[in-house]
Design an enzyme around this catalytic site. Structure first.
Site: not given
Ligand code: ADP
Length: 188
Positions: A13, A88, A127, A133, A144
């Site tokens: 997204k 969220r 990623r 990250r 998550r």
């Protein structure tokens, strides 16, 4: 056009929001990016938010509300926006409704980007390697995804109740998904 983008971590997204920003001239408001900036700049918010982000937990609602209210107060917001990463949970969705009502900029459309679970894990691990990250480690990714299922998935219902929710298949190439998004927005 004022759009809320919904979708699990790894749904793409953020990528799609950036493409829509360029294509439609909307402000792209990514709470994940705003938070990572705050962490890098060691602001008070950043210092408070970091431990939640590193654990894959939600940053507390009161901190998030301050952040989003400030961002929504900026002038580019009047040209329309894409919210990416907010709301969220249901409390954030309700708080957002109130802020947007106050500034006279209610949400027009919520788009939920759907992807299957195997693909999510593949994309997030990739990623992790590419971007490094600090919240892309395996345990944190798992948390998550759990937080998403428990707290964020119900947010779709908030918009579905008002007939504002659309689903877009997030599988396939970035460009294919982008075209589906544009179609969905055009038909909304
Ligand atoms: P992803 O969608 O890949 O999980 P984001 O960049 O959107 O990543 O968010 C990274 C982290 O920032 C989240 O795991 C959470 O800790 C924090 N965060 C972002 N947006 C919110 C929000 N609206 N409420 C609470 N925490 C948030």
């Amino acid at each position: 056009m004022r759009i809320v983008l919904l979708g699990p971590p790894g749904s793409g997204k953020g990528t799609q929001a950036a493409l829509l920003r360029d294509r439609l001239g909307l402000a792209h408001i990514s709470t994940g990016l705003l938070l990572r900036e705050a962490v890098d700049q060691r602001t008070e918010l950043g210092l408070k938010a970091k431990r939640y982000m590193d654990a894959g937990d939600l940053v507390p609602d009161d901190l998030m509300l301050g952040l989003i209210e400030e961002r929504l107060g900026q002038p580019d917001v009047s040209n329309g926006f894409i919210l990416d990463g907010y709301p969220r949970n249901l409390a954030q969705a309700e708080a957002l409704d109130q802020v947007l009502e106050r500034i006279g900029q209610p949400v027009d459309l919520a788009i939920s980007v759907t992807v299957n679970e195997g693909e999510i894990v593949d994309r997030l691990s990739k990623r992790a390697t590419e971007e490094g990250r600090s919240d892309d480690t395996e345990d944190v990714i798992r948390n998550r995804l759990r937080v998403y299922a428990e707290q964020t998935a119900p947010v779709a219902g908030h918009y579905a109740e008002r007939g504002q929710l659309r689903e877009v298949d997030g599988m396939g190439s970035v460009e294919e998904v982008h075209q589906r998004m544009l179609e969905t927005i055009a038909n909304a």
